[in-house]
Design an enzyme around this catalytic site. Structure first.
Site, PDB file in Angstrom:
ATOM      1  N   GLY A  95       0.861  -1.289   0.015  1.00 44.27           N
ATOM      2  CA  GLY A  95      -0.044   0.023   0.046  1.00 44.27           C
ATOM      3  C   GLY A  95       0.691   1.177  -0.245  1.00 44.27           C
ATOM      4  N   GLY A  96      -0.001   2.214   0.066  1.00 45.12           N
ATOM      5  CA  GLY A  96       0.932   3.702   0.292  1.00 45.12           C
ATOM      6  C   GLY A  96       2.002   3.712   1.204  1.00 45.12           C
ATOM      7  CB  VAL A 100      -0.641  -5.411   3.676  1.00 42.40           C
ATOM      8  CG1 VAL A 100      -1.643  -6.201   4.646  1.00 42.40           C
ATOM      9  CG2 VAL A 100      -0.816  -4.111   3.725  1.00 42.40           C
ATOM     10  CD  GLU A 165     -12.563  -8.209  10.589  1.00 35.72           C
ATOM     11  OE1 GLU A 165     -13.222  -8.843  10.149  1.00 35.72           O
ATOM     12  OE2 GLU A 165     -12.701  -7.277  11.154  1.00 35.72           O
ATOM     13  CB  VAL A 167     -10.422  -7.848   4.859  1.00 31.81           C
ATOM     14  CG1 VAL A 167     -11.325  -7.789   3.821  1.00 31.81           C
ATOM     15  CG2 VAL A 167     -10.952  -7.252   6.155  1.00 31.81           C
ATOM     16  CG  ASP A 209      -5.887   7.036   3.117  1.00 35.59           C
ATOM     17  OD1 ASP A 209      -6.047   7.643   2.113  1.00 35.59           O
ATOM     18  OD2 ASP A 209      -4.864   6.228   3.168  1.00 35.59           O
ATOM     19  CE  LYS A 211      -5.400   4.644   0.198  1.00 33.61           C
ATOM     20  NZ  LYS A 211      -3.907   5.410   0.177  1.00 33.61           N
ATOM     21  CG  ASP A 230      -5.579   0.895   6.265  1.00 35.97           C
ATOM     22  OD1 ASP A 230      -4.770   1.307   5.391  1.00 35.97           O
ATOM     23  OD2 ASP A 230      -5.345   0.006   7.003  1.00 35.97           O
TER      24      ASP A 230
END
Lengths: 1272, 187
Positions: A95-96, A100, A165, A167, A209, A211, A230
């Site tokens: 991610g940014g 992850v 969590e 996902v 954030d 998006k 997030d």
């Protein structure tokens, strides 16, 4: 294909160093010398340079990547690593902010979680501290659509991580697209997102954030489940849009600025609330509907940091439906992904969905949906086909379009110099101003919308609705009008004539519409030079030349296309008739340019010059000088440059031909350049026209100019300065260099001899220091003495000048480049600007008429205009005595009477004595005009004086032995004579005085005292014969107000206004019958009179009470003067009233009120409808209102507002009396009193009391003609 | 093996073909240096490109006897910058191959040059346009190589090329603007 052109590069590099956009533009245009292709290249380079941002600034290798700086090391953890109580498994995302992983939690429970390790560049301690601060709130969140955040910590290598969590989903937009979800299903899915976000908001958590990559969709039991991930992460990371975050993690970060709300894009985005998430949700919905974000991803990738912030905060994104229509080929794919056809998709989105999305995307968060549930509710309404809350901002769009129309048209592709020049018009307004305009316009737009909304919401009754709609439309028009006038006012203040005129024209009513234009419109229109004559000659002028007497104008037009020749034409300026038309062949230089730039050459390098007597015209291009006889149209002669010896120019840049012919045609001066760049050398050759022989060589780098008789040449030389030499002998008669040279050399100087040949002007660049770019100045020297006479500064780079025939004045203008259309007339001796002419079209060339009284200008719009240029010699009024007091201003505002204590020697006659002071003091009376000139004076004067309506006679009271005598001074004859009886026992208090409307009668309210008893007697006299018409019985109170009914049959009188509650009974208001002297009517009772006003038709009389008790509210009453009955009474929140004013026909009542709130004085002008008693508008001013009045037609209200204390500067503000909307602000040098319009509505004026060393005077503004009579 | 100093003096004398011999030398030296450095550093660390170039210069030219180390400096740094460019481009290409499914490669020294993750595309685009710029203005291209590929500070780059600060400012502005135009034009 991008060209490499050293010449364009050089101009670009020089231009890039010029800070001011205007100067830069001027430089570029000059340096490109009319070569359109070159200009385009340079402009393109400059534009690219402006877009650069940080392009290439950061090396591809990280300079800071020195060993040991842990912050920049890549993430070392990978599958298998142990992070706290977690063991990393596979990487599932990048991610940014980091990587992850799926991680296995080992204790206290064994479960799989998502673990996000934050990338380099964050302060770990801070991140964790911020997370801890929000941990409690995060723990409270419990929603099926929100992924829980379990933990945060630091890895062994010191990087922050978050545990969430797990996902296993895909971003919502990808899910929608792959499932080909129709718009309806997308909206339903979106509602789930809103609910989740709303849940978090109720727990006090803002996501910050949102998006698509943070909104995942995972299938669960066959149904899609949305999970917002997030939460709390963005805040913990403290992510802000900073230069660093953008450029260090650009590609990954790119999602964030795209979804970022304007308030988050602020430098210090501290004040972020849930409406920021509403914005991001708006972006998400936009993307779900159209497949693209409101702002272009590509554009953000390339834009500089500042630019991204600006876009987010300022740019209005297109509506979703508009965006769909611009997708082009992509639209097919986007439609397919929504399981529909392009047309259907556009139709579906257009309208309600547009407005819903746009409301969420409002820049001003106060205008967005308050909450995400409100947002969801509107989407639900749409789905249920119910009316939505969001409204089409149609008025807004109209306003914006309107504003765009009046802003700079950006012309990028055109190869035409002229078009480009015209394109520059309007830039001068400046960004700040444009913003202010935008604010005002937005306010007006908001009000207009409210009006419209009001009308839309109004009742079910069809008739009522229609009326309301009409009223709303009228309200809308008024709002637009006010906004336009604001724009025009700003353009006027920026001295932009064409712009102002264009805006003023745009509010001209269409057939069937009411004319809203008033004083402000006529005033603004009147600020521009009234043309004495306009002759339309061509569609446009490119670079016209005028003959010295202004009788002829010549211009070379643009070629229609590459193959058609350009035409040199000469017209008579008086009637526009064409007297010469010659087709020009393309010069070799033009061809060279055309070949060089592979572009059609439709403009060329030409110079046009009329002979001083106006009989011949010289056309010079790069190769040829051709002289034409205007009378016959024939060519007198021509001179061709030897073909073997082409004149090289340094970069091929030319500002004009390199040849000039003497006005008498005998000599040619030709500049020859050799070499290139730094090795460039040049000289001038003097050539005999007849033989073609070279007579002599002049060592100069610039082309000189001949004196009118050809006897001398002036030229600029970098080393020697301005040089003048005898043409044939070469003897140097003059050489000065009395300027310090700026960084930016300008040795060309463009000298110009005065018509007499005894003076010379030149444009010099003088710099404060050698490094500083110089300021361009116009310097004027006397040739004989070599002394600099004067300097005009600063002036624009492309300024041009013309001498007046007598050599005493210079007209100065800026051709084409300035947004304004100004022309200055400068005094040669002093260098001072004597007159500034604001024209309504841009000046291309100008010359004086032979008598010097007019200026003939050729404007870029293809017209010849004649302007009067006899400057009004400014009159500086001197004080005429001490304690000047204005005794009244005539109705037309052009004359005023004033009294003063005389300080000079007596003019003869007996000394009039005033008062019982120890020394006799002399008082004088003066009649002055609006500029303060004394028209008449008398050494008489006294207690109280008043000027009649016509401004002809002054009534005053003179103290004579034994009493007071009313006197009449006829200013035309200078005679004074007594009027009425000698008043014995007169109190030494100024009596009230008033003339009847026709000036035939005069009323006086004379205070008398006999021992302790004080009475007032009103007497009316014939103002011609002095005969007494009537005398009233003695009245108990002193009187301050006296006014005649327009029919002359009644005089109204009232006591002094008072604020003293201890004497409430002293106020009276009465009507006196002039025929009998009887008091016919007593109006009232009035307690604490606060002002009295008689309507212009004499039917209504108004007074206000400043009453403290019992209601605590003030009260105003309007009576009918005929029978003394109360017409209406008005109550208002208690304030002190200082003025009452009835509008025309007594329809409106104006009250000027004041109050003090915690020490700050606040003024408010209230306007009531007399018939209905309703308050119509209230005008709130910043500052203290000193006076207020109606215009004669009642459509406007003018207020005089003090900015600070009395005596300081102020403003006169003009308002729309219907709507209370501000229209115009006029600065007043100082505050005065008695603000009035002249009865014809053409003048607005007030009087200024004198002060020490400053004379009393009238300040006035004129709005010359009425609408409709202006355009012919 | 040709002597670097000798090549540089040839170039000073106007023999620009000598540059072709210079480049491989500098390139090899840089790789060798990097390898040597890496053996001393801990894994996972990066090397500063600028430092490498300077070190290579000192080794190849600075120690040469009898000549001022500053002669031919511009040529050397231009060559070094070009070498860095090639190294980085190779790496960027490798990375983009990797992204598109290529296997992991052996850990080479280029891996340890800190090319920002997000700069790969930009780097390749600039690389492509740079040859064209070099045709028009070799010095401008050298400046870009030094600053962009070799990570030189502006002042350092100006000195390396023997340019005055002002001349370097102008050249830099022109180069950036022109390259930007070219890249924009391609899109």
């Amino acid at each position: 294909m991008v060209d490499w052109n050293p010449q364009a590069n050089e101009i670009f590099l020089q231009a890039a160093e010029i800070a001011s956009a205007n100067d830069r533009q001027a430089f570029v245009i000059r340096a490109c010398g009319g070569c359109a292709a070159l200009l385009e290249q340079v402009e393109s380079l400059l534009a690219a340079c402006g877009d650069l941002g940080s392009f290439l600034d950061r090396p591809a290798v990280d300079r800071r990547a020195t060993p040991g700086t842990a912050d920049y090391r890549p993430i070392a953890e990978g599958p298998g690593s142990i992070v706290g109580p977690y063991r990393l498994m596979e990487q599932i995302g990048e991610g940014g902010f980091g990587l992850v992983f799926v991680a296995e939690q080992l204790q206290p429970v064994r479960r799989k979680v998502a673990l996000k390790i934050i990338k380099p560049g964050m302060d770990t301690r801070e991140v964790i501290a911020r997370f801890e601060a929000e941990r409690q709130a995060l723990a409270l969140m419990d929603h099926p659509n929100i992924a829980r955040v379990f933990d945060a910590g630091a890895t062994e290598s010191g990087r922050p991580y978050f545990v969430m969590e797990l996902v296993r989903g895909i971003p919502i937009h990808e899910y929608c697209d792959t499932q080909q979800l129709a718009t309806r299903s997308r909206l339903e899915l979106f509602l789930t997102v809103c609910q989740a976000v709303q849940h978090a908001h109720t727990k006090g958590i803002i996501h910050r954030d949102l998006k698509p990559s943070n909104i995942l969709v995972a299938p669960h039991d066959g149904a899609p489940v949305v999970k917002v991930i997030d939460f709390g992460v963005a805040k913990a990371i403290g992510q802000q849009l900073t230069e660093k975050t953008i450029y260090t993690r650009f590609t990954q970060m790119i999602g964030t600025p795209l979804y970022m709300s304007p308030e988050q894009a602020e430098i210090n985005a501290l004040d972020v609330d849930i409406r920021s998430d509403v914005y991001s949700l708006g972006v998400l919905l936009y993307e779900l509907l159209t497949g693209v974000t409101p702002f272009d991803r590509q554009r953000f990738q390339k834009a500089a940091y500042e630019e991204i912030r600006r876009i987010i905060r300022e740019e209005e994104p297109p509506k979703p439906s508009t965006r769909l229509s611009t997708l082009g080929e992509t639209l097919a794919r986007v439609s397919l992904q929504r399981n529909t056809q392009p047309e259907k998709l556009s139709a579906l989105v257009r309208g309600d969905l547009d407005w819903i999305v746009m409301k969420a995307l409002e820049k001003d968060r106060a205008r967005r949906y308050e909450t995400s549930s409100a947002f969801a509710a509107d989407v639900r309404r749409y789905l249920a086909e119910e009316p939505i809350e969001a409204r089409p901002p149609s008025v807004g769009y109209r306003m914006r379009k309107l504003m765009r129309r009046h802003r700079t048209p950006v012309i990028a592709s055109s190869a035409f110099l002229l078009v480009l020049l015209l394109g520059l018009l309007g830039t001068g307004l400046g960004l700040v101003q444009a913003r202010r305009e935008a604010q005002r316009a937005r306010l007006a737009q908001f009000e207009a919308e409210q009006q419209k909304q009001k009308a839309a919401d109004e009742g079910k009754n069809a008739v009522r609705e229609k009326n309301h709609a009409l009223a709303a439309r009228e309200g809308l028009r008024r709002a637009l009008y006010a906004a336009q006038i604001n724009l025009a006012q700003n353009a006027w203040k920026a001295e932009n004539g064409p712009h102002t005129t264009a805006i003023l024209q745009s509010v001209t009513p269409k057939p069937g519409e009411t004319d809203l234009r008033g004083f402000e419109w006529r005033f603004l229109q009147g600020q521009f030079q009234r043309e004495e004559q306009i002759v339309r000659i061509a569609d446009r002028f490119v670079e016209p030349a005028l003959s010295d007497d202004g009788a002829y104008v010549a211009d070379v037009g643009l070629a229609r296309d590459q193959n058609s020749p350009r035409a040199l034409k000469v017209w008579k300026t008086a009637n526009g008739s064409e007297v010469l038309n010659v087709s020009l062949s393309q010069s070799r230089e033009d061809e060279r340019m055309a070949t060089l730039h592979r572009l059609p050459s439709m403009i060329g390098i030409d110079a046009l010059q009329f002979s001083p007597d106006g009989t011949r015209l010289t056309h010079t291009n790069a190769n040829r000088i051709a002289v034409f006889e205007i009378a016959t149209g024939g060519e007198a002669f021509h001179y061709d440059l030897p073909a073997a010896n082409p004149s090289a120019s340094p970069f091929g840049v030319r500002t004009g031909p390199d040849m000039v012919v003497s006005p008498d045609g005998r000599r040619i001066l030709r500049l020859v350049r050799e070499g290139r760049f730094s090795r460039l050398s040049s000289k001038a050759l003097l050539i005999d026209t007849e033989s073609g022989n070279e007579l002599r060589t002049i060592a100069t780098t610039t082309l000189g100019r001949f004196r009118r008789d050809g006897g001398q040449i002036a030229y600029g030389d970098p080393k020697r300065g301005l040089v003048i030499e005898e043409t044939d002998s070469g003897e140097v008669v003059f050489s000065v260099k009395d300027w310090s040279e700026g960084d930016f050399r300008n040795s060309e100087l463009k000298p110009q001899f005065s018509p007499q040949g005894n003076r010379v002007l030149a444009f010099v660049l003088e710099g404060a220091s050698p490094r500083e770019a110089g300021a361009l100045r116009l310097a004027i020297w006397d040739v004989a003495t070599r002394a600099r006479l004067s300097t005009v500064s600063p002036i624009e780079l492309s300024a041009k000048a013309a001498w007046s025939p007598d050599g005493q004045r210079i007209a100065l203008w800026t051709a084409g480049l300035q947004p304004g259309a100004n022309l200055s007339l400068v005094n040669v001796q002093t260098g001072a600007e004597e007159q500034r002419i604001l024209g309504s079209a841009t000046v291309a060339a100008a010359t004086f008429s032979p008598d010097g009284k007019q200026i003939v200008v050729a404007c870029h719009d293809g017209t010849i205009r004649v302007w009067s240029c006899t400057p009004e010699s400014p009159h500086v009024a001197e004080p005429r005595g001490r304690f000047e007091m204005l005794a009244g201003v005539s109705d037309d505002g052009r004359r005023a009477a004033l009294t003063a204590m005389l300080t000079d020697a007596p003019l003869g006659g007996a000394l009039p004595q005033i008062g019982a002071g120890p020394r006799p003091r002399r008082s004088g009376l003066f009649l002055i005009d609006a500029s303060g000139r004394v028209l008449a004076r008398t050494e008489e004067g006294g207690l109280g004086s008043v000027l009649d309506h016509a401004g002809q006679r002054v009534a005053f009271v003179r103290a004579v032995p034994g009493g007071n005598q009313l006197m009449l001074w006829d200013t035309a004859t200078g005679n004074s004579r007594p009027c009425g009886e000698l008043w014995r026992h007169a109190a030494r208090v100024a009596p009230a005085l008033a003339f009847s409307h026709d000036d035939t009668q005069i009323a006086i309210a004379m205070p008398l005292e006999n021992g302790e008893v004080r009475k007032t007697v009103i007497q009316v006299c014939d103002a011609v014969s002095g005969r007494i018409m009537c005398t009233s019985e003695p009245i108990d109170t002193p009187l301050s107000f006296l006014a005649f009914n327009p029919d002359g049959k009644t005089v109204y009188a009232s006591s002094f206004p008072t604020r003293d509650p201890s004497a409430p009974s002293s106020s009276v208001l009465l009507g006196l019958d002039v025929a009998t002297g009887e008091i016919r009517t007593r109006f009232g009772p009035i307690a604490l009179q606060a002002g009295v006003s008689l309507s212009d038709n004499g039917v209504f009389l108004a007074a206000a009470h400043n009453m403290v008790q019992p209601s605590g509210r003030g009260r105003a009453v309007v009576w009918n003067t005929r029978h003394g009955q109360v017409v209406n009474a008005f109550e208002f929140e208690h304030r002190f009233v200082s003025k009452v004013c009835l509008g025309p026909q007594g329809r409106d009542l104006l009250l000027m009120t004041h109050r003090r709130i915690s020490g700050i004085a606040e003024s408010q002008v209230l306007v009531f409808d007399v018939a209905t008693g309703r308050e119509r508008v209230s005008l709130s001013n910043q500052g203290q209102v000193v006076d207020a009045t109606f215009s004669p037609d009642g459509a406007r209200i003018a207020t005089l507002v003090a900015e600070g204390a009395q005596g300081g500067p102020g403003e006169v503000v003009l308002w729309d009396a219907q709507t209370g909307r501000e229209l115009l602000r006029l600065p007043a040098e100082t505050i005065g009193e008695d603000l009035r319009f002249s009865p014809d509505g053409r003048r607005l004026f007030f009087s200024i009391r004198g002060a020490r060393g400053r004379p009393a005077r009238i300040q006035s503004w004129t709005a010359p003609s009425r609408p409709g009579t202006v355009e012919d | 093996m040709p002597d670097v100093t000798h090549i540089l003096s040839q170039m000073e004398a106007g023999d620009l073909s000598a540059a072709e011999q210079l480049l491989p030398l500098v390139y090899d030296e840089l790789r060798m240096l990097a390898a040597a450095r890496l053996s001393q550093e801990k894994p996972g660390q990066t090397i500063q490109a600028t430092a490498l170039v300077h070190e290579a210069y000192l080794r190849l030219v600075g120690a040469a006897s009898g000549r001022s180390p500053w002669n031919g400096r511009g040529h050397f740094f231009a060559a070094a910058a070009e070498a860095m460019r090639r190294i980085l481009v190779e790496r960027a290409r490798a990375r983009s191959r990797l992204k598109h499914g290529g296997g992991r490669q052996r850990c080479e020294f280029e891996e340890h040059l800190a090319v920002a993750e997000d700069r790969v595309e930009e780097l390749l685009a600039v690389h492509d346009a740079l040859d064209e710029l070099a045709r028009h203005d070799p010095q401008a291209a050298d400046l870009v190589k030094l600053r962009f590929f070799a990570g030189f500070e502006h002042q350092e780059a100006a000195e390396a090329l023997g340019l005055s600060r002002r001349a370097a400012d102008r050249l830099w502005r022109l180069a950036r603007t022109w390259l930007y135009q070219v890249l924009k034009d391609e899109k």
